[in-house]
Design a protein around this motif. Structure first.
Motif: not given
Length: 298
Positions: A94-110
């Motif tokens: 199960i992926c909680r609702p913020g899973f994808v957005s948090a990972c995308v934000a981390a990639l974008d920031a890095a």
């Protein structure tokens, strides 16, 4: 084109698939597609997939005419993906609702140096009850590939990071999940050789632990091998872990810095194994219990 493709390889997944798909559809990052590849299931899996595809235009379906093996189905969803970012999703997690957005934000920031972002993990049981948090410890941000590989070898155990969000161009430079036991370790080593891995601090991934899990497809080497080769054409290696190490070294040598990277991985791996054996000996002598699977001792 959607920014993110979520690939869901399935086989006889009827029990947990609706819960997993509902969680994916509820992601708060909305620019995504879901690609499901059914490996010729014999239960109600395909009918479930069809119902969800009718209800949600973001879902695309593929069905193999025969069961090609788990590794091939994992590759199929990567092949079918159209997003610049990619995430594998298992039918029983199960992926909680913020899973994808948090990972995308981390990639974008890095920026481009980060090739994979994944969140922290909670283990749940077959009924969805929380067992406890699990420390993956694969936050590998060093600019030096050999240091990242040393960190990977020192910490990898239950492998959850490969259910994070990848840059798909980097993922397609790897061999993906290969047809041998513990090939997710080899994939993670290859990814670490190609770029940084970032851990998101929130617990957004619920990994289900249950007896019918297809991630290892059983407890014996023979039953696990059948997940890769359901037609019985493959034989389990006599020493699956040794085979994984040999395959990992071979793969790492195919990338820049291969000799130093493979030496760092192997050196740390065997040092860690030595510490594990010494710890086991001490526990036998002192009567102390094995360490807990989860961070809180559950």
């Amino acid at each position: 084109m959607p920014r993110v493709t979520i690939g869901v390889p399935v086989y006889n997944a009827a029990r947990y698939l609706p819960v997993a798909l509902d969680a994916l559809r509820a992601q708060d990052h909305t620019d995504f597609e879901i690609v499901i590849s059914d490996n010729a299931s014999t239960d109600e899996t395909w009918e479930i997939c069809q119902r969800y595809a009718v209800a949600d235009p973001r879902i695309r379906l593929w069905r193999n005419e025969q069961n090609l093996g788990g590794h091939a189905n994992f590759a199929k969803v990567v092949e079918l993906a159209s997003g610049e970012l990619f995430k594998w999703a298992a039918y029983d997690d199960i992926c909680r609702p913020g899973f994808v957005s948090a990972c995308v934000a981390a990639l974008d920031a890095a920026g481009p140096r980060a090739v994979l972002a994944y969140p922290k993990t909670l283990l749940i049981d077959e009924d969805g009850e929380v067992i406890g948090p699990y420390a993956d410890k694969l936050d590998l941000r060093d600019a030096r590939a050999w240091k990242r590989l040393s960190g990977l070898a020192n910490n990898i155990s239950l492998c959850h990071a490969h259910f994070g969000v990848f840059r798909i161009d980097v993922l397609r430079r790897t061999g993906l999940i290969r047809p041998f036991l513990s090939s997710d370790y080899t994939l993670m080593a290859e990814v670490a050789a190609l770029g940084e891995i970032h851990e998101v601090p929130e617990q957004l991934f619920l990994r289900r632990v249950h007896g019918a899990s297809t991630r290892q497809a059983g407890n014996s080497a023979a039953s696990a091998t059948s997940w890769f080769a359901p037609n019985g054409s493959a034989n389990p290696a006599r020493s699956p872990r040794t085979n994984m190490l040999r395959q990992t070294v071979r793969v790492l040598r195919g990338h820049p810095g291969g000799l130093a990277n493979s030496a760092a991985f192997l050196g740390t791996w065997f040092a860690r194994r030595g510490r594990v054996r010494l710890g086991a000996l001490r526990r036998r002598l002192t009567g102390k219990p094995m360490p807990a699977l989860t961070e809180n001792g559950a």
